[in-house]
Design a protein around this motif. Sequence first.
Motif, short mmCIF file in Angstrom:
data_model
loop_
_atom_site.label_atom_id
_atom_site.label_comp_id
_atom_site.label_asym_id
_atom_site.label_seq_id
_atom_site.Cartn_x
_atom_site.Cartn_y
_atom_site.Cartn_z
N THR A 115 1.04 -0.95 -0.22
CA THR A 115 -0.14 -0.47 -0.52
C THR A 115 0.51 0.90 -0.23
O THR A 115 0.70 2.13 -0.64
CB THR A 115 -0.96 -0.01 1.02
N CYS A 116 2.10 0.94 1.21
CA CYS A 116 2.61 1.87 0.79
C CYS A 116 3.46 2.51 -0.69
O CYS A 116 3.95 3.67 -1.08
CB CYS A 116 4.09 2.08 1.93
N VAL A 117 4.25 1.77 -0.91
CA VAL A 117 3.93 1.81 -2.86
C VAL A 117 4.24 1.92 -3.47
O VAL A 117 3.50 3.27 -4.10
CB VAL A 117 5.39 0.53 -2.75
N GLU A 118 2.22 1.82 -3.66
CA GLU A 118 1.23 2.55 -4.34
C GLU A 118 1.10 4.17 -4.46
O GLU A 118 1.11 4.24 -5.05
CB GLU A 118 0.32 1.14 -3.63
N ARG A 119 0.94 3.74 -3.14
CA ARG A 119 1.01 5.87 -3.05
C ARG A 119 2.59 6.71 -3.11
O ARG A 119 1.93 7.35 -3.75
CB ARG A 119 1.20 5.67 -0.65
N LEU A 120 3.37 6.14 -3.39
CA LEU A 120 4.23 6.82 -4.34
C LEU A 120 3.56 7.69 -5.56
O LEU A 120 3.07 7.03 -6.17
CB LEU A 120 6.04 6.26 -4.28
N ALA A 121 4.21 8.78 -5.67
CA ALA A 121 4.13 9.50 -6.87
C ALA A 121 4.92 8.69 -7.82
O ALA A 121 5.65 8.04 -7.71
CB ALA A 121 5.34 10.63 -6.98
N THR A 122 4.75 8.46 -8.91
CA THR A 122 5.62 8.08 -10.45
C THR A 122 6.49 7.84 -10.28
O THR A 122 7.02 6.53 -10.39
CB THR A 122 4.49 8.34 -11.30
#
Length: 129
Positions: A115-122
């Motif tokens: 989830t944290c990785v998915e929230r990162l900016a592209t």
Amino acid sequence: MDLPAAPEARFSRILDETQGLIRAHIAGMGVPVDEVDDVAQEVYLVFARQPERMPADVEPLRWLRGIARNCSHEYFRRRARQPRSLAAIADLLAAVPAAETDEPETAPRVDRLRTCVERLATPHRDLLA
């Protein structure tokens, strides 16, 4: 520059007289503005730990610029290694299937990490790819 004999007073005087120039030197080497203070701090730590290494006939500013150059180069070396570290994290994360873990308490941690990785900016997420 006439320097006091007491080591603490000497260091304080050198710091006061050179810190702006050293920060500018570090920034001029391409260190991002938000990282300049950290690199400058390292410069003065190196100097404070071994002030006797500075030759008596060398001006403190010149000596500190050399240390700043070395610390800046080290900053860029660390920064160049960082994406590899992030890629290693991504590889580890990809290697753990969402539903398959040996320990029940591991699955929620892996899910939170995903989830944290998915929230990162592209651009930041791309570093992990």
